[in-house]
Design a protein around this motif. Structure first.
Motif, short mmCIF file in Angstrom:
data_model
loop_
_atom_site.label_atom_id
_atom_site.label_comp_id
_atom_site.label_asym_id
_atom_site.label_seq_id
_atom_site.Cartn_x
_atom_site.Cartn_y
_atom_site.Cartn_z
N LYS A 24 11.22 21.32 -35.38
CA LYS A 24 10.92 21.50 -36.93
C LYS A 24 12.19 20.96 -37.66
N THR A 39 8.72 16.73 -35.84
CA THR A 39 9.36 15.91 -36.93
C THR A 39 10.10 14.82 -36.27
N GLY A 63 3.67 16.99 -44.03
CA GLY A 63 5.12 17.61 -43.71
C GLY A 63 6.33 16.67 -44.34
N THR A 70 3.26 27.75 -42.47
CA THR A 70 2.82 26.43 -42.08
C THR A 70 1.50 25.90 -42.25
N PRO A 77 4.38 18.89 -40.31
CA PRO A 77 5.34 19.84 -39.93
C PRO A 77 5.76 20.12 -38.62
N THR A 136 9.43 27.21 -40.08
CA THR A 136 9.58 26.01 -40.95
C THR A 136 10.54 26.37 -42.26
N LEU A 153 9.88 17.66 -43.46
CA LEU A 153 10.86 18.71 -42.90
C LEU A 153 11.62 17.92 -42.07
N SER A 162 8.66 22.83 -46.62
CA SER A 162 8.75 21.98 -45.69
C SER A 162 7.28 21.49 -45.43
#
Ligand SMILES: *Cc1c(COP(=O)(O)O)cnc(C)c1O
Length: 387
Positions: free
Chosen positions: A196, A15, A341, A144, A12, A173, A343, A300
């Motif tokens: 993010k 990215t 993650g 997160t 996360p 996030t 995201l 996310s």
């Protein structure tokens, strides 16, 4: 051994970054006081407002997400102010620390990690505050560290009813992953970061600031200089920055916001929703337990318990064999969970790959049958279908 060039970031933040955005980063910098740069700030600011669904000012700070949150807190509050801090994970904990560091009086509302904050607890305390001593409510929308999303819509309605306290929200996030209608929910300060949902490397952060928050900032007496939002507001009126901004990251921001506009907000939110469902449902099919409360899963990041398996070793295998980087657990959760993650710049192929990689690793460890992996992929494909 993992191949760096092929490494897929399923964490996360930071990215994955699209090629177009990488190319923008490689351009020659331009003068930050030039007309060209001012034009760029004008466009990115307009598009940031679109992304934030707001008419409020959206300021860009060179710094990480924590800088944006700290800026929101120190630019609007004063020494000894009473604030409510929501805490149900590592980031909520951080905002408690920041608030205390600046001499604020913190009323903590907490929930067990993995569960959401209870909006009624905010309602009760805010309703009892007849003298209007509570100056702000500080909390994290998508936590997160645990993969939990808090009910910001409901909590913000209680803050509105109080009518005095500002909302200072970490949407790092959630912004660009699910609906955060800032004007509709009347959120005063909303912080987010470039690494993010924005699909840009780390280095920029964003704060949206309401009229009410600007009024509060007139009286704020906490020490500040670089993160004084008033300076950013003043220079934004001429599409400029108070200090030298990370010029190339602003090139990147311009590209990524254009990509987001092309996809459209609704489609972006739906993509994150599909990926969240695919990962979480597939994990359960692989006999893994989710860490977060199922009714409150973050759009996310999905936190997954590993039971008797050491999560850190599991992550290492996935990285070395499949070139997929997963996030570990923080603090007491280290070794007990890993986090996937999903995201930003993530597509269906990434989701299918990560599920297959997790499934195959479990098969190799004799935890499940190969058929289970097939089932998990089938469930994932079902959720990935665009309706
Ligand atoms: C990543 C993140 C932040 C910001 O962290 P920085 O390292 O300062 O960018 C803040 N809150 C949440 C919920 C996050 O996920």
């Amino acid at each position: 051994m993992a191949i760096q060039q092929k490494l897929s970031l399923m964490i996360p933040g930071p990215t994955p970054v699209p090629e177009k955005v990488l190319e923008a980063l490689a351009r020659h910098p331009i003068g930050h006081r030039s007309k060209d740069f001012q034009d760029l700030v004008e466009i990115t600011t307009k598009n940031l407002k679109w992304l934030h669904q707001t008419e409020n000012d959206v300021l860009t700070i060179t710094g990480s997400g924590t800088a944006a949150m700290e800026a929101g807190i120190i630019s609007t509050l004063s020494k000894g102010d009473k604030v409510i801090c929501g805490e149900n994970g590592k980031f909520g904990q951080r905002w408690v620390k920041v608030a205390k560091e600046f001499g604020l009086e913190v009323i903590k509302i907490d929930a067990e990690w993995g569960t959401p904050l209870n909006p009624d607890n905010f309602k009760k305390i805010l309703e009892k505050d007849h003298k209007k001593e509570i100056k702000a409510v500080i909390l994290t929308h998508s936590e997160t560290s645990t993969g939990v999303i808090n009910d910001l819509k409901m909590i913000s309605s209680h803050i509105r009813n109080h009518n005095k306290a500002l909302s200072i929200i970490d949407c790092v996030t959630s912004l660009g992953a699910c609906n955060v209608p800032i004007d509709e929910w009347e959120l005063d300060i909303v912080a987010s970061g470039s690494q993010k949902g924005y699909m840009i490397p780390p280095g920029l952060s964003f704060v949206s600031v309401s009229k009410k928050a600007w009024q509060a900032s007139e009286k704020s007496n906490l020490p500040k200089f670089y993160l004084n939002l008033q300076s950013y507001k003043k220079s934004l009126s001429s599409n400029s920055n108070p200090y030298t901004p990370a010029v190339n990251l602003v090139f990147a921001l311009d590209e990524s916001l254009k990509m987001m506009k092309d996809e459209g907000l609704v489609k972006i939110f739906q993509r994150h929703q599909r990926h969240k469902l695919a990962v979480s449902e597939a994990a359960k099919t692989l006999n893994l337990k989710l860490f977060a409360d199922e009714k409150n899963l973050s759009p996310s990041v999905t936190a997954i318990q590993t039971g008797e398996i050491d999560a850190e070793n599991f992550r290492k295998i996935i990285k070395n064999k499949y070139d997929i980087l997963l996030a570990g657990g923080q603090d007491h959760l280290k070794g007990k969970i890993f986090r996937v993650g999903h995201l930003g710049y993530v597509n269906d192929r990434d989701i299918i790959s990560v599920i297959a990689a997790i499934g195959n690793t479990l098969v190799e460890q004799n935890k499940i049958s190969t058929e289970r992996v097939g089932e998990a992929l089938k469930i994932a494909s079902y959720h990935l279908k665009v309706s």
